[in-house]
Motif scaffolding. Structure first.
Motif, PDB file in Angstrom:
ATOM      1  N   ILE A   1      -6.892   8.994  -4.841  1.00  0.00           N
ATOM      2  CA  ILE A   1      -6.724   7.543  -4.973  1.00  0.00           C
ATOM      3  C   ILE A   1      -5.474   7.097  -4.226  1.00  0.00           C
ATOM      4  O   ILE A   1      -5.497   6.111  -3.479  1.00  0.00           O
ATOM      5  CB  ILE A   1      -6.654   7.144  -6.458  1.00  0.00           C
ATOM      6  CG1 ILE A   1      -7.969   7.477  -7.170  1.00  0.00           C
ATOM      7  CG2 ILE A   1      -6.339   5.659  -6.596  1.00  0.00           C
ATOM      8  CD1 ILE A   1      -7.924   7.253  -8.675  1.00  0.00           C
ATOM      9  N   CYS A   2      -4.366   7.829  -4.412  1.00  0.00           N
ATOM     10  CA  CYS A   2      -3.137   7.504  -3.682  1.00  0.00           C
ATOM     11  C   CYS A   2      -3.364   7.599  -2.174  1.00  0.00           C
ATOM     12  O   CYS A   2      -2.918   6.740  -1.409  1.00  0.00           O
ATOM     13  CB  CYS A   2      -2.013   8.452  -4.097  1.00  0.00           C
ATOM     14  SG  CYS A   2      -1.398   8.221  -5.781  1.00  0.00           S
TER      15      CYS A   2
ATOM     16  N   LEU B   1      -0.792   8.188   7.329  1.00  0.00           N
ATOM     17  CA  LEU B   1      -1.812   9.234   7.393  1.00  0.00           C
ATOM     18  C   LEU B   1      -1.228  10.595   7.027  1.00  0.00           C
ATOM     19  O   LEU B   1      -1.857  11.391   6.311  1.00  0.00           O
ATOM     20  CB  LEU B   1      -2.427   9.279   8.794  1.00  0.00           C
ATOM     21  CG  LEU B   1      -3.455   8.187   9.128  1.00  0.00           C
ATOM     22  CD1 LEU B   1      -3.904   8.314  10.579  1.00  0.00           C
ATOM     23  CD2 LEU B   1      -4.661   8.265   8.181  1.00  0.00           C
ATOM     24  N   LEU B   2      -0.026  10.885   7.526  1.00  0.00           N
ATOM     25  CA  LEU B   2       0.633  12.135   7.157  1.00  0.00           C
ATOM     26  C   LEU B   2       0.913  12.172   5.651  1.00  0.00           C
ATOM     27  O   LEU B   2       0.722  13.204   4.998  1.00  0.00           O
ATOM     28  CB  LEU B   2       1.940  12.289   7.941  1.00  0.00           C
ATOM     29  CG  LEU B   2       1.810  12.663   9.420  1.00  0.00           C
ATOM     30  CD1 LEU B   2       3.179  12.616  10.095  1.00  0.00           C
ATOM     31  CD2 LEU B   2       1.206  14.061   9.570  1.00  0.00           C
TER      32      LEU B   2
ATOM     33  N   CYS C   1       0.823  -1.209   0.000  1.00  0.00           N
ATOM     34  CA  CYS C   1       0.000   0.000   0.000  1.00  0.00           C
ATOM     35  C   CYS C   1       0.859   1.262   0.000  1.00  0.00           C
ATOM     36  O   CYS C   1       0.627   2.200  -0.778  1.00  0.00           O
ATOM     37  CB  CYS C   1      -0.925   0.015   1.223  1.00  0.00           C
ATOM     38  SG  CYS C   1      -2.170  -1.294   1.236  1.00  0.00           S
ATOM     39  N   VAL C   2       1.863   1.292   0.869  1.00  0.00           N
ATOM     40  CA  VAL C   2       2.694   2.484   1.008  1.00  0.00           C
ATOM     41  C   VAL C   2       3.456   2.780  -0.279  1.00  0.00           C
ATOM     42  O   VAL C   2       3.459   3.914  -0.783  1.00  0.00           O
ATOM     43  CB  VAL C   2       3.669   2.315   2.193  1.00  0.00           C
ATOM     44  CG1 VAL C   2       4.728   3.415   2.184  1.00  0.00           C
ATOM     45  CG2 VAL C   2       2.899   2.337   3.515  1.00  0.00           C
ATOM     46  N   TYR C   3       4.069   1.755  -0.858  1.00  0.00           N
ATOM     47  CA  TYR C   3       4.904   2.013  -2.024  1.00  0.00           C
ATOM     48  C   TYR C   3       4.120   2.109  -3.329  1.00  0.00           C
ATOM     49  O   TYR C   3       4.603   2.703  -4.292  1.00  0.00           O
ATOM     50  CB  TYR C   3       6.025   0.984  -2.095  1.00  0.00           C
ATOM     51  CG  TYR C   3       7.099   1.385  -1.128  1.00  0.00           C
ATOM     52  CD1 TYR C   3       8.032   2.343  -1.489  1.00  0.00           C
ATOM     53  CD2 TYR C   3       7.118   0.881   0.159  1.00  0.00           C
ATOM     54  CE1 TYR C   3       8.978   2.771  -0.587  1.00  0.00           C
ATOM     55  CE2 TYR C   3       8.057   1.310   1.064  1.00  0.00           C
ATOM     56  CZ  TYR C   3       8.999   2.258   0.692  1.00  0.00           C
ATOM     57  OH  TYR C   3       9.924   2.693   1.588  1.00  0.00           O
ATOM     58  N   ALA C   4       2.926   1.589  -3.351  1.00  0.00           N
ATOM     59  CA  ALA C   4       2.055   1.859  -4.493  1.00  0.00           C
ATOM     60  C   ALA C   4       1.709   3.349  -4.513  1.00  0.00           C
ATOM     61  O   ALA C   4       1.756   4.003  -5.565  1.00  0.00           O
ATOM     62  CB  ALA C   4       0.783   1.009  -4.417  1.00  0.00           C
TER      63      ALA C   4
ATOM     64  N   LEU D   1      -5.836   2.576   3.411  1.00  0.00           N
ATOM     65  CA  LEU D   1      -5.964   1.116   3.490  1.00  0.00           C
ATOM     66  C   LEU D   1      -4.764   0.520   4.220  1.00  0.00           C
ATOM     67  O   LEU D   1      -4.925  -0.384   5.060  1.00  0.00           O
ATOM     68  CB  LEU D   1      -6.069   0.533   2.085  1.00  0.00           C
ATOM     69  CG  LEU D   1      -6.108  -0.996   1.982  1.00  0.00           C
ATOM     70  CD1 LEU D   1      -7.309  -1.560   2.744  1.00  0.00           C
ATOM     71  CD2 LEU D   1      -6.143  -1.440   0.522  1.00  0.00           C
ATOM     72  N   GLY D   2      -3.564   1.035   3.938  1.00  0.00           N
ATOM     73  CA  GLY D   2      -2.383   0.581   4.656  1.00  0.00           C
ATOM     74  C   GLY D   2      -2.456   0.880   6.138  1.00  0.00           C
ATOM     75  O   GLY D   2      -2.012   0.088   6.982  1.00  0.00           O
TER      76      GLY D   2
END
Length: 583
Positions: A455-456, A353-354, A290-293, A462-463
């Motif tokens: 979207i990002c 979140l940040l 999730c983070v790197y997408a 979600l992460g």
């Protein structure tokens, strides 16, 4: 390339590990930093050059996506195999081969007369990167004396941070000056310096216990799976739900199933699926995806947005993104320490979140945007979020498995981060409704950019949910207790050496955080002991000399896995900076 020059790159006369205080040790660090810089700079500066590449070659958005993804595709698919090749045939040999390969492919990229040639050459670059990036940090860990490795890794990471910081600026200067082709040509002189120094000053090391067949089939299936799915996502905006899109998508999913089946049945797979028996490891890798997408999609589109919509030059666009890299460079180590004190759960929820807030703020970067008012605040919030999440994410990945499998865990997480960025670059324009010519119009691209950022941010949220529900606050503490109560160091090393491909650490690091790609560098867990664990160093006079050094086992238990936090640049699994046991 097999043997080192007599007396070069090793302690006087006996082939024992090299001290950092002697010239051979400093030459080795210089060589590995220079080799890593090739991949790091390339990954950082190419995004800045994309609008100019598109205009010069008359290319649409799909070509720009493939310019990024062709490289990431082969790199992600082959990097674990590259680490295994270094263990078997010699880390210096594979490293030098990768540097030469990367430079030649860069030359072809710079000379490319068409978009098709450029994309093919970028795929070849990825193969070179998969050969050189696992070897850069592995050479340090297998040749440098164990008492000096932590400092050598710090130097490697620190210089990598400087490279990450100047990369966007250098890329912008090259694009606005001599032209975008010099973004690739710059790698050739770097290789011309790196290769002779490596051959003269770096001794060869390998793992004599590495045996069995290479999982070439697994590597090819993994790359084909990602390639077909990526093709379907990139082609969908133009071709819709036609057979040209549906067939590759279905074939990619089918090959993914075959890949899992092959890896499950192979005796020595590239990706041992048993590592996912750790629920914590699986959960943290899901967070990584999730983070790197989100990072991959953000940095790909933001550089385009700054040039196409805001009207910045390539140099100004590259310079504008420096705050995120600077914050990572200055604060990542402290973030790692904080994660050890309070546990990873809070950083892995607050950090994304940040980042999500920063991406939403970036929607203010439209026509007529003022940097200090509309862009800088978003980048500062995003940068602080990256600082909070990256180091604890790396530490938790490594702490969620046995010490003996830390190298494999790092390599798997690295591949997950790269694959996430690959899919994001392919899918985000489709999800945001970007047409093939969208980047040629400020209004059209600005509208779709404002749709893409939420979207990002949603993927990051979600992460956050996954991290809050699955990551234990005591994950690092429990891992440390298990390490102290676990196997003897020698047994752990032996177990680590049985893992195939354990260890690629990508050197391209900066792309992970700065250009959406996890850098270029990955480290084998076995390499943390390197030559000290009894590995062969070519040129040793008495064969027993290396074994004597290897027999000098640490007096204490292995270093706790949570000590292996990201030590300084921009993205997690790229150079986690594992500390050798007992140091």
């Amino acid at each position: 390339m097999g043997g080192a020059t007599p007396g070069a790159g090793r302690a006087p006369g006996n082939g024992q590990p090299v001290r950092l205080s002697v010239p051979a040790g400093r030459w080795l660090v210089f060589t590995t930093v220079l080799g890593s810089a090739m991949a790091l700079l390339d990954s950082t500066v190419v995004n800045v050059a994309l609008p100019r590449i598109g205009l010069d070659l008359g290319a649409d958005l799909a070509v720009l996506q493939w310019t990024v993804n062709a490289y990431m595709l082969t790199l992600a698919g082959l990097i674990l195999l590259g680490g295994a090749l270094g263990d078997r045939f010699g880390r210096r040999r594979v490293f030098v081969t990768g540097v030469v390969w990367f430079a030649l492919a860069s030359l072809v990229c710079g000379l490319a007369p068409s978009a098709g040639v450029l994309i093919a050459a970028r795929a070849l670059q990825g193969i070179g990167g998969a050969l050189l990036t696992p070897g850069s940090l592995a050479l340090i860990q297998s040749v440098i004396h164990r008492d000096d490795r932590a400092r050598a890794i710090g130097l490697w990471s620190g210089f990598g941070g400087v490279g990450a910081a100047i990369g966007p600026f250098l890329g912008g200067w090259l694009v606005d000056g001599p032209g975008w082709r010099w973004v690739f040509f710059i790698n050739v002189p770097l290789a011309a310096v790196c290769v002779p120094v490596a051959l003269r000053h770096v001794p060869e090391t390998s793992n004599p216990r590495a045996h069995g067949r290479f999982d070439v089939l697994g590597a090819l299936l993994g790359a084909a799976t990602l390639g077909l799915i990526t093709y379907a996502l990139i082609a969908a905006p133009q071709k819709g739900a036609s057979p040209a899109v549906v067939v590759p998508a279905v074939a990619g999913l089918a090959l993914g199933v075959v890949f899992v089946a092959v890896e499950r049945r192979r005796r020595e797979p590239m990706l041992p699926l048993s590592i996912f028996s750790s629920h914590q490891f699986s959960a943290v890798n899901a967070v990584t995806l999730c983070v790197y997408a989100a990072f991959g999609g953000f940095f790909f589109l933001s550089v385009l947005n700054l040039q196409v919509v805001v009207g910045y030059s390539a140099l100004a666009a590259g310079t504008a993104l420096l705050p995120t890299t600077t914050l990572m460079l200055l604060l990542s180590a402290r973030s790692g320490e904080l994660g050890k004190r309070i546990g990873p759960r809070i950083p892995l929820t607050v950090g994304p979140l940040l980042c999500a807030a920063g991406m939403l703020l970036m929607t203010r970067a439209g026509v007529g945007a003022v940097y200090w008012r509309d862009i800088l605040p978003a980048l500062l919030v995003l940068g602080m979020g990256m600082v909070v999440v990256v180091a604890p994410l790396t530490a938790t990945v490594l702490a969620s498995v046995d010490v003996a499998r830390a190298g494999l865990a790092s390599g798997v997480n690295n591949a997950a981060a790269r694959a996430a960025g690959l899919i994001a670059v392919a899918a985000l324009p489709l999800l945001a409704g970007m047409g093939p010519e969208a980047y040629r119009s400020a209004d059209a691209f600005g509208d779709t950019f404002r749709r893409a950022m939420p979207i990002c941010a949603g993927v990051l949220v979600l992460g956050v949910v996954l991290a809050w529900r699955t990551v234990r606050s005591d994950a690092l503490e429990q891992a440390g207790e298990e390490a102290e109560a676990g196997a003897e160091p020698e047994e752990a090393e032996a177990a680590a050496r049985t893992e195939r491909g354990e260890g690629a650490v990508a050197a391209e690091r900066a792309e992970g955080a700065v250009a959406g790609e996890r850098a270029e560098g990955a480290v084998a867990g076995e390499r943390a002991e390197g030559a000290v664990a009894g590995e062969r160093v070519e040129g040793a006079v008495p064969a027993s000399a290396g074994r004597a050094e290897g027999a000098a086992r640490p007096t204490g238990p292995p270093c706790r896995p949570e000590c292996a936090y990201h030590c300084g640049v921009s993205a997690p699994p790229l150079d986690p900076g594992e500390r050798p046991s007992g140091t």
